[in-house]
Write a protein that holds these residues in place. Structure first.
Motif, PDB file in Angstrom:
ATOM      1  N   ILE A 120     -66.365  18.116  80.983  1.00 32.10           N
ATOM      2  CA  ILE A 120     -67.786  18.004  81.755  1.00 32.10           C
ATOM      3  C   ILE A 120     -68.421  17.104  81.086  1.00 32.10           C
ATOM      4  O   ILE A 120     -69.131  18.017  80.223  1.00 32.10           O
ATOM      5  N   LEU A 121     -68.569  15.651  81.032  1.00 31.82           N
ATOM      6  CA  LEU A 121     -69.372  14.264  79.999  1.00 31.82           C
ATOM      7  C   LEU A 121     -70.579  14.506  81.363  1.00 31.82           C
ATOM      8  O   LEU A 121     -70.669  14.531  82.482  1.00 31.82           O
ATOM      9  N   PRO A 122     -72.277  14.770  80.572  1.00 27.48           N
ATOM     10  CA  PRO A 122     -73.539  14.168  81.841  1.00 27.48           C
ATOM     11  C   PRO A 122     -73.267  12.643  81.292  1.00 27.48           C
ATOM     12  O   PRO A 122     -72.808  12.540  80.960  1.00 27.48           O
ATOM     13  N   LEU A 123     -73.782  12.730  82.889  1.00 32.03           N
ATOM     14  CA  LEU A 123     -73.639  11.107  83.314  1.00 32.03           C
ATOM     15  C   LEU A 123     -75.329   9.959  82.529  1.00 32.03           C
ATOM     16  O   LEU A 123     -75.770  11.434  82.379  1.00 32.03           O
ATOM     17  N   ALA A 124     -75.020   9.277  82.328  1.00 34.16           N
ATOM     18  CA  ALA A 124     -76.164   8.338  81.812  1.00 34.16           C
ATOM     19  C   ALA A 124     -77.800   8.555  82.226  1.00 34.16           C
ATOM     20  O   ALA A 124     -78.761   9.255  82.714  1.00 34.16           O
ATOM     21  N   GLU A 164     -65.046  10.015  87.075  1.00 31.65           N
ATOM     22  CA  GLU A 164     -66.048   9.758  86.014  1.00 31.65           C
ATOM     23  C   GLU A 164     -66.616  10.833  85.668  1.00 31.65           C
ATOM     24  O   GLU A 164     -67.134  12.039  86.249  1.00 31.65           O
ATOM     25  N   GLY A 165     -66.919  11.038  83.828  1.00 28.16           N
ATOM     26  CA  GLY A 165     -67.899  12.489  84.046  1.00 28.16           C
ATOM     27  C   GLY A 165     -67.272  13.484  83.740  1.00 28.16           C
ATOM     28  O   GLY A 165     -67.393  14.502  83.090  1.00 28.16           O
ATOM     29  N   VAL A 166     -65.590  13.273  83.179  1.00 31.30           N
ATOM     30  CA  VAL A 166     -65.332  13.817  83.008  1.00 31.30           C
ATOM     31  C   VAL A 166     -63.882  13.325  81.686  1.00 31.30           C
ATOM     32  O   VAL A 166     -63.484  11.819  81.481  1.00 31.30           O
ATOM     33  N   LYS A 167     -63.131  14.348  81.263  1.00 36.46           N
ATOM     34  CA  LYS A 167     -62.295  14.098  80.128  1.00 36.46           C
ATOM     35  C   LYS A 167     -61.005  14.919  79.665  1.00 36.46           C
ATOM     36  O   LYS A 167     -61.695  15.927  79.551  1.00 36.46           O
ATOM     37  N   PHE A 168     -60.123  14.864  80.007  1.00 33.10           N
ATOM     38  CA  PHE A 168     -58.751  16.056  80.450  1.00 33.10           C
ATOM     39  C   PHE A 168     -58.281  15.998  78.998  1.00 33.10           C
ATOM     40  O   PHE A 168     -57.818  14.705  78.376  1.00 33.10           O
ATOM     41  N   LEU A 169     -57.999  17.275  78.206  1.00 33.67           N
ATOM     42  CA  LEU A 169     -56.583  17.615  77.890  1.00 33.67           C
ATOM     43  C   LEU A 169     -56.044  18.422  77.301  1.00 33.67           C
ATOM     44  O   LEU A 169     -55.990  19.124  78.530  1.00 33.67           O
ATOM     45  N   TYR A 170     -54.774  17.797  77.527  1.00 27.62           N
ATOM     46  CA  TYR A 170     -53.087  18.626  77.487  1.00 27.62           C
ATOM     47  C   TYR A 170     -52.620  19.273  76.296  1.00 27.62           C
ATOM     48  O   TYR A 170     -52.407  18.681  75.583  1.00 27.62           O
ATOM     49  N   VAL A 186     -58.977  24.943  82.308  1.00 26.05           N
ATOM     50  CA  VAL A 186     -60.380  25.420  81.749  1.00 26.05           C
ATOM     51  C   VAL A 186     -61.506  24.104  82.180  1.00 26.05           C
ATOM     52  O   VAL A 186     -61.252  23.039  81.612  1.00 26.05           O
ATOM     53  N   VAL A 187     -62.526  24.422  82.686  1.00 24.83           N
ATOM     54  CA  VAL A 187     -63.303  23.667  82.775  1.00 24.83           C
ATOM     55  C   VAL A 187     -64.220  23.995  81.179  1.00 24.83           C
ATOM     56  O   VAL A 187     -64.829  25.491  81.016  1.00 24.83           O
ATOM     57  N   VAL A 188     -64.963  22.757  80.431  1.00 24.11           N
ATOM     58  CA  VAL A 188     -64.986  23.254  79.487  1.00 24.11           C
ATOM     59  C   VAL A 188     -66.786  22.354  79.703  1.00 24.11           C
ATOM     60  O   VAL A 188     -66.729  20.631  79.508  1.00 24.11           O
ATOM     61  N   PRO A 189     -67.705  22.533  79.607  1.00 24.57           N
ATOM     62  CA  PRO A 189     -69.070  21.668  80.362  1.00 24.57           C
ATOM     63  C   PRO A 189     -69.255  21.589  78.313  1.00 24.57           C
ATOM     64  O   PRO A 189     -69.051  22.088  77.785  1.00 24.57           O
ATOM     65  N   LEU A 190     -69.929  20.394  78.372  1.00 23.22           N
ATOM     66  CA  LEU A 190     -70.146  19.611  76.649  1.00 23.22           C
ATOM     67  C   LEU A 190     -71.561  19.697  76.615  1.00 23.22           C
ATOM     68  O   LEU A 190     -72.014  20.464  75.307  1.00 23.22           O
ATOM     69  N   LYS A 191     -72.382  19.476  77.505  1.00 23.86           N
ATOM     70  CA  LYS A 191     -73.474  19.234  77.365  1.00 23.86           C
ATOM     71  C   LYS A 191     -74.903  19.073  77.708  1.00 23.86           C
ATOM     72  O   LYS A 191     -74.326  17.980  78.683  1.00 23.86           O
ATOM     73  N   VAL A 192     -75.596  19.503  78.186  1.00 30.05           N
ATOM     74  CA  VAL A 192     -76.339  19.714  79.429  1.00 30.05           C
ATOM     75  C   VAL A 192     -77.299  18.386  79.093  1.00 30.05           C
ATOM     76  O   VAL A 192     -77.736  18.181  78.600  1.00 30.05           O
ATOM     77  N   PRO A 193     -77.068  17.887  80.193  1.00 22.88           N
ATOM     78  CA  PRO A 193     -78.453  16.126  80.100  1.00 22.88           C
ATOM     79  C   PRO A 193     -79.670  17.290  79.951  1.00 22.88           C
ATOM     80  O   PRO A 193     -80.325  18.093  80.658  1.00 22.88           O
ATOM     81  N   GLU A 229     -79.325  19.984  86.883  1.00 19.49           N
ATOM     82  CA  GLU A 229     -79.069  20.033  88.465  1.00 19.49           C
ATOM     83  C   GLU A 229     -77.861  19.437  88.976  1.00 19.49           C
ATOM     84  O   GLU A 229     -77.297  20.185  89.214  1.00 19.49           O
ATOM     85  N   ASP A 230     -78.289  17.694  88.747  1.00 21.25           N
ATOM     86  CA  ASP A 230     -76.292  17.112  89.395  1.00 21.25           C
ATOM     87  C   ASP A 230     -75.987  17.663  88.842  1.00 21.25           C
ATOM     88  O   ASP A 230     -74.119  17.956  89.023  1.00 21.25           O
ATOM     89  N   TYR A 231     -75.685  17.747  87.008  1.00 22.81           N
ATOM     90  CA  TYR A 231     -74.694  17.988  86.216  1.00 22.81           C
ATOM     91  C   TYR A 231     -73.712  19.498  86.440  1.00 22.81           C
ATOM     92  O   TYR A 231     -73.065  19.782  86.400  1.00 22.81           O
ATOM     93  N   GLU A 232     -74.920  20.515  86.193  1.00 23.48           N
ATOM     94  CA  GLU A 232     -74.159  22.061  86.875  1.00 23.48           C
ATOM     95  C   GLU A 232     -74.023  21.290  88.127  1.00 23.48           C
ATOM     96  O   GLU A 232     -72.685  22.409  88.444  1.00 23.48           O
ATOM     97  N   ALA A 233     -74.160  21.551  89.435  1.00 25.74           N
ATOM     98  CA  ALA A 233     -73.698  21.164  90.769  1.00 25.74           C
ATOM     99  C   ALA A 233     -72.671  20.437  90.524  1.00 25.74           C
ATOM    100  O   ALA A 233     -71.446  20.928  91.256  1.00 25.74           O
ATOM    101  N   ARG A 234     -71.609  19.685  89.308  1.00 26.61           N
ATOM    102  CA  ARG A 234     -70.516  19.014  89.170  1.00 26.61           C
ATOM    103  C   ARG A 234     -69.875  19.937  88.904  1.00 26.61           C
ATOM    104  O   ARG A 234     -69.388  19.577  88.726  1.00 26.61           O
ATOM    105  N   ARG A 235     -70.174  20.447  87.752  1.00 25.73           N
ATOM    106  CA  ARG A 235     -69.635  21.916  86.445  1.00 25.73           C
ATOM    107  C   ARG A 235     -69.392  22.302  87.575  1.00 25.73           C
ATOM    108  O   ARG A 235     -68.376  22.824  87.528  1.00 25.73           O
ATOM    109  N   GLU A 236     -69.936  23.183  88.877  1.00 26.52           N
ATOM    110  CA  GLU A 236     -69.493  23.977  89.071  1.00 26.52           C
ATOM    111  C   GLU A 236     -68.356  23.985  90.578  1.00 26.52           C
ATOM    112  O   GLU A 236     -67.745  24.183  90.642  1.00 26.52           O
TER     113      GLU A 236
END
Length: 96
Positions: free
Chosen positions: A56-60, A35-41, A89-96, A65-72
């Motif tokens: 990388i999508l933020p979870l509710a 959860e919290g990710v989406k793939f586009l090819y 390529v990892v694309v962070p979308l919006k930090v919570p 800090e958790d979002y950044e750890a998951r992104r890393e």
């Protein structure tokens, strides 16, 4: 969000999106409970490169800090992937 080919830097258009490959990646993601990710090819018709964008999508319930750890962690996984004519390529979308 504009995405460009990682090889030739050509901007991707909607027609470059591989719906079948994206669907396959999304099916695998769901089957694995990720959860919290989406793939586009995308496939570049100019240079034949294939790019997978991992959003990388933020979870509710997630703190910044958790979002950044998951992104890393996802960036480390992506860096360790190696395939011919495919780049992820990892694309962070919006930090919570």
């Amino acid at each position: 969000m504009q995405r460009d080919c990682t090889r030739c830097r050509r901007p991707f258009t909607l027609t470059d999106l591989s719906r079948e490959e994206t669907g396959n990646l999304e099916s695998q993601r769901k089957a694995n409970g990720l959860e919290g990710v989406k793939f586009l090819y995308f496939h570049c018709p100019a240079c034949e490169m294939n790019d997978i964008f991992v959003a990388i999508l933020p979870l509710a319930t997630e703190f910044a800090e958790d979002y950044e750890a998951r992104r890393e962690a996802m960036e480390k996984v992506v860096r360790d992937l190696h395939a011919t004519d495919v780049e992820a390529v990892v694309v962070p979308l919006k930090v919570p």
